[in-house]
Design a protein around this motif. Structure first.
Motif, PDB file in Angstrom:
ATOM      1  N   LEU A  58       0.827  -1.204   0.000  1.00 53.07           N
ATOM      2  CA  LEU A  58       0.000   0.000   0.000  1.00 53.07           C
ATOM      3  C   LEU A  58       0.864   1.258   0.000  1.00 53.07           C
ATOM      4  O   LEU A  58       0.558   2.245  -0.679  1.00 53.07           O
ATOM      5  N   GLU A  61       2.576   1.725  -3.470  1.00 51.54           N
ATOM      6  CA  GLU A  61       1.645   2.194  -4.506  1.00 51.54           C
ATOM      7  C   GLU A  61       1.361   3.685  -4.365  1.00 51.54           C
ATOM      8  O   GLU A  61       1.411   4.428  -5.353  1.00 51.54           O
ATOM      9  N   THR A  62       1.087   4.141  -3.154  1.00 53.29           N
ATOM     10  CA  THR A  62       0.734   5.557  -3.015  1.00 53.29           C
ATOM     11  C   THR A  62       1.944   6.463  -3.219  1.00 53.29           C
ATOM     12  O   THR A  62       1.831   7.557  -3.779  1.00 53.29           O
ATOM     13  N   LEU A 124      -9.476   2.543   1.371  1.00 49.43           N
ATOM     14  CA  LEU A 124      -8.969   1.292   0.808  1.00 49.43           C
ATOM     15  C   LEU A 124      -9.968   0.708  -0.186  1.00 49.43           C
ATOM     16  O   LEU A 124      -9.594   0.275  -1.283  1.00 49.43           O
ATOM     17  N   ARG A 127     -10.104   3.100  -3.296  1.00 46.21           N
ATOM     18  CA  ARG A 127      -8.876   3.058  -4.100  1.00 46.21           C
ATOM     19  C   ARG A 127      -8.764   1.724  -4.834  1.00 46.21           C
ATOM     20  O   ARG A 127      -8.370   1.669  -6.008  1.00 46.21           O
ATOM     21  N   THR A 128      -9.116   0.637  -4.151  1.00 44.56           N
ATOM     22  CA  THR A 128      -9.064  -0.686  -4.777  1.00 44.56           C
ATOM     23  C   THR A 128     -10.009  -0.746  -5.969  1.00 44.56           C
ATOM     24  O   THR A 128      -9.663  -1.282  -7.035  1.00 44.56           O
ATOM     25  N   LEU A 131      -8.638   1.455  -8.863  1.00 49.04           N
ATOM     26  CA  LEU A 131      -7.518   0.818  -9.556  1.00 49.04           C
ATOM     27  C   LEU A 131      -7.940  -0.422 -10.337  1.00 49.04           C
ATOM     28  O   LEU A 131      -7.150  -1.000 -11.075  1.00 49.04           O
ATOM     29  N   TYR A 206      -1.687  -4.182  -5.385  1.00 46.33           N
ATOM     30  CA  TYR A 206      -1.061  -2.877  -5.141  1.00 46.33           C
ATOM     31  C   TYR A 206       0.416  -2.885  -5.536  1.00 46.33           C
ATOM     32  O   TYR A 206       0.919  -1.891  -6.073  1.00 46.33           O
ATOM     33  N   MET A 390      -3.382   0.840   5.552  1.00 42.82           N
ATOM     34  CA  MET A 390      -3.878   1.910   4.685  1.00 42.82           C
ATOM     35  C   MET A 390      -3.700   3.261   5.355  1.00 42.82           C
ATOM     36  O   MET A 390      -3.331   4.255   4.700  1.00 42.82           O
TER      37      MET A 390
END
Length: 417
Positions: A58, A61-62, A124, A127-128, A131, A206, A390
């Motif tokens: 996580l 990815e960010t 979470l 965002r999931t 994506l 991620y 997260m």
């Protein structure tokens, strides 16, 4: 001139633990693919993350989305630590009830922690979905049953504390709980908007998004030395390779880096089972079930109708002692599951044990590591590990990129609780 790698005589900078035993429901499935490469030369980057589990995924990815050049290293490989042992009940409800947490740290700080936990679950999920990750996910409510930590009166006080903090809940008496869910003799708080997923698929998804943005994952790489300075951090692997970065993030889960303050965190053992798919037997709404008890039972379903049940936690850090109890704990969990939900076939198909972190308040430690310039840690201790992962990803992005975070004080190493 090319430097010839030499095996370092130094020990690993992280504590090595046998994190899990048995076959979890996730480990029985096909392993998600995450491309890795060996570390064969010295490299440099903006951020190096130690740990390729769900926290590292996580965070990677960010930070890659923020435009940073990210490297992830892991002494095992992606997804091979505690991630595969998680039951992945991604709740905003922190282990320590809001009413009791308010007594420990003050009402304002307790409410802020709970709200931030809720925001982390929402983020979470959103965002999931944004994506486009296929992680066997579902949005679920929760059924919080009274127990030896909160009796019926205590549960009513907890319901009022949650309402006051702005959470939508329902407080049900035993007759209503029995009528709706088939659970006898228990008062319950009904919550909404939690999340479930396959934790290995989630972490892999991620990591692969980060790789698509240029992040690199090296494994197996055991880091044996960390040299922080005001200008950056230099890491040395056991094979003599160097990684030079502006920033280090330690996301090693329950194998925390030596020298990092523990903030009252301890290692405990937990046991879990999973049943065969039985979608027709699942209770209405398939809500997560857990107890205001110590130790408590926690139950969730998968979209296929398998029932996952965990608990029986003990303050055991030794893997051999933990593993010696798998058979007895499996029987206990199956018995308790069948007693609570008699409509379910509680026969275990999978059984496993894992070592996890706990804290006095059930909250994580996230932020700058004291006396280590440019070094940060994501210590997701407490019962909400992936939720806290997260939270860490969001907070560390703000701290590393210079924007800060309004709730960083709640989980920093300098906090008083």
């Amino acid at each position: 001139m090319t430097k010839t790698p030499t095996r370092s005589s130094q020990a690993s900078v992280t504590h090595h633990r046998d994190l899990r035993t048995g076959q979890s429901i996730w480990s029985a499935r096909r392993r998600p693919r995450v491309p890795t490469q060996p570390l064969t030369r010295d490299i440099s980057c903006d951020v190096v993350i130690i740990g390729a589990g769900i926290s590292g995924a996580l965070i990677a990815e960010t930070l890659s989305e923020a435009g940073l050049k990210v490297v992830v290293v892991d002494r095992r490989g992606p997804l091979d630590g505690s991630t595969a042992a998680s039951t992945a009940m991604l709740q905003y409800e922190i282990d320590t009830p809001l009413s009791l947490l308010a007594e420990q740290i003050g009402r304002d700080r307790a409410e802020r922690l709970w709200r931030r936990s809720r925001q982390s679950v929402d983020a979470l999920r959103e965002r999931t979905e944004r994506l486009g990750l296929n992680v066997d996910a579902a949005t679920r409510g929760s059924i919080y049953l009274h127990g030896n930590v909160l009796d019926a009166e205590g549960l009513a006080r907890e319901a009022e504390a949650r309402r006051r903090a702005g959470f939508e809940i329902e407080l049900l008496k035993p007759a209503a709980v029995l009528d709706r869910y088939g659970i006898k003799g228990r008062h319950a708080i009904i919550g909404f908007g939690n999340y479930t997923a396959d934790p290995r698929q989630l972490a892999a998804g991620y990591l692969n998004v980060a790789i698509g943005r240029g992040a690199r994952i090296y494994s197996p790489v055991d880091i044996c030395d960390v040299a922080p300075s005001e200008s950056g951090v230099t890491l040395q692997s056991a094979d003599g390779r160097e990684i030079r970065a502006r920033t280090l993030v330690v996301a090693t889960g329950y194998e925390m880096m030596k020298g990092v303050p523990r903030k009252g965190n301890t290692i405990i053992s937990s046991w879990s089972i999973a049943t065969k798919p039985q979608p027709r037997a699942i209770w209405p709404t398939a809500a997560m079930i857990w107890e205001a008890a110590d130790p408590y039972l926690y139950i969730r379903t998968t979209p296929a109708g398998e029932v996952i049940c965990g608990g029986e936690d003990e303050e055991i850090s030794d893997a051999d002692e933990r593993d010696a109890k798998i058979a007895a704990k499996t029987r206990a969990l199956s018995r308790k599951l069948g007693a609570l939900l008699p409509m379910i076939d509680a026969t275990p198909v999978h059984a496993w044990a894992g070592s996890f972190g706990d804290s006095k308040t059930g909250t994580p430690t996230i932020g700058r590591i004291p006396r280590m310039p440019n070094c940060y840690a994501a210590m997701g201790y407490g019962g909400n590990g992936i939720t806290f992962s997260m939270m860490a990803a969001q907070m560390l992005r703000g701290l590393i990129c210079g924007d800060g975070d309004p709730d960083a004080d709640l989980v920093s190493f300098s906090r008083k609780f």
